[in-house]
Design an enzyme around this catalytic site. Sequence first.
Site, PDB file in Angstrom:
ATOM      1  N   ASP A 151      -6.759  -1.610   1.295  1.00 57.13           N
ATOM      2  CA  ASP A 151      -7.199  -0.725   2.367  1.00 57.13           C
ATOM      3  C   ASP A 151      -7.867  -1.618   3.406  1.00 57.13           C
ATOM      4  O   ASP A 151      -8.699  -2.458   3.045  1.00 57.13           O
ATOM      5  CB  ASP A 151      -8.205   0.286   1.806  1.00 57.13           C
ATOM      6  CG  ASP A 151      -8.588   1.364   2.796  1.00 57.13           C
ATOM      7  OD1 ASP A 151      -7.740   1.728   3.635  1.00 57.13           O
ATOM      8  OD2 ASP A 151      -9.726   1.848   2.723  1.00 57.13           O
TER       9      ASP A 151
ATOM     10  N   ASP B 286      -9.890  -1.167   6.989  1.00 54.56           N
ATOM     11  CA  ASP B 286     -10.478  -0.240   7.957  1.00 54.56           C
ATOM     12  C   ASP B 286     -11.140  -1.010   9.090  1.00 54.56           C
ATOM     13  O   ASP B 286     -11.814  -2.010   8.849  1.00 54.56           O
ATOM     14  CB  ASP B 286     -11.561   0.623   7.291  1.00 54.56           C
ATOM     15  CG  ASP B 286     -10.999   1.624   6.310  1.00 54.56           C
ATOM     16  OD1 ASP B 286      -9.895   2.141   6.544  1.00 54.56           O
ATOM     17  OD2 ASP B 286     -11.674   1.895   5.299  1.00 54.56           O
TER      18      ASP B 286
ATOM     19  N   ARG C 295       0.849  -1.192   0.000  1.00 57.29           N
ATOM     20  CA  ARG C 295       0.000   0.000   0.000  1.00 57.29           C
ATOM     21  C   ARG C 295       0.884   1.241   0.000  1.00 57.29           C
ATOM     22  O   ARG C 295       1.823   1.361   0.787  1.00 57.29           O
ATOM     23  CB  ARG C 295      -0.888   0.006   1.249  1.00 57.29           C
ATOM     24  CG  ARG C 295      -1.566   1.336   1.584  1.00 57.29           C
ATOM     25  CD  ARG C 295      -2.836   1.545   0.765  1.00 57.29           C
ATOM     26  NE  ARG C 295      -3.400   2.862   0.933  1.00 57.29           N
ATOM     27  CZ  ARG C 295      -4.463   3.146   1.684  1.00 57.29           C
ATOM     28  NH1 ARG C 295      -5.048   2.200   2.371  1.00 57.29           N
ATOM     29  NH2 ARG C 295      -4.926   4.372   1.732  1.00 57.29           N
TER      30      ARG C 295
ATOM     31  N   ARG D 179      -5.269   2.055  -4.568  1.00 57.66           N
ATOM     32  CA  ARG D 179      -4.507   1.339  -3.554  1.00 57.66           C
ATOM     33  C   ARG D 179      -4.573  -0.161  -3.791  1.00 57.66           C
ATOM     34  O   ARG D 179      -5.596  -0.675  -4.238  1.00 57.66           O
ATOM     35  CB  ARG D 179      -4.995   1.680  -2.157  1.00 57.66           C
ATOM     36  CG  ARG D 179      -6.446   1.298  -1.921  1.00 57.66           C
ATOM     37  CD  ARG D 179      -7.054   2.099  -0.815  1.00 57.66           C
ATOM     38  NE  ARG D 179      -7.399   3.403  -1.317  1.00 57.66           N
ATOM     39  CZ  ARG D 179      -8.428   4.108  -0.916  1.00 57.66           C
ATOM     40  NH1 ARG D 179      -9.210   3.664   0.014  1.00 57.66           N
ATOM     41  NH2 ARG D 179      -8.690   5.270  -1.415  1.00 57.66           N
TER      42      ARG D 179
END
Length: 159
Positions: A95, A97, A83, A92
Amino acid sequence: MITAYLGLGSNVGDRESQLQQAIDILNHFSGIDVIKCSPIYETAPVGYIDQPNFLNLCLEIVTTLSVEDLLEHCLDTEKQLHRVRNERWGPRTLDVDILLYGDSIIEKDNLIVPHPRMNERAFVLIPLNDIAPNIVEPRSQKMISALVPIDNSVVRYEN
């Protein structure tokens, strides 16, 4: 043990493979066990739109880690899959989260949980609803199933 939910996305390179590698990496960390994985969805980018479509999924995990340590493992997983953070909402490889961490509401300089834009994003809510429809989002006090919008731009991915 805390039940947490993670959102994963990729739009550069072999998107599907990178998501699978990320699941494997996360599952091999001590203190993280992947319990459920949603189907993969393909979605158009949000924010910075001049980039390829994303593949997104959500994971249910159980963890013995603090939210700060979980964040470090998420960032490490992104790094292992190359990344690069050049621009906000830019392309990207991966990711990761933290969407929910138990029923906690956390507001720190480097981390806000529940994820601050989660309830605005169909590409998060639709796969999250597949694995956690009856979980209550702590800020709104609504079940995930009640937050899911009808959004035809989020399409189940068929490889």
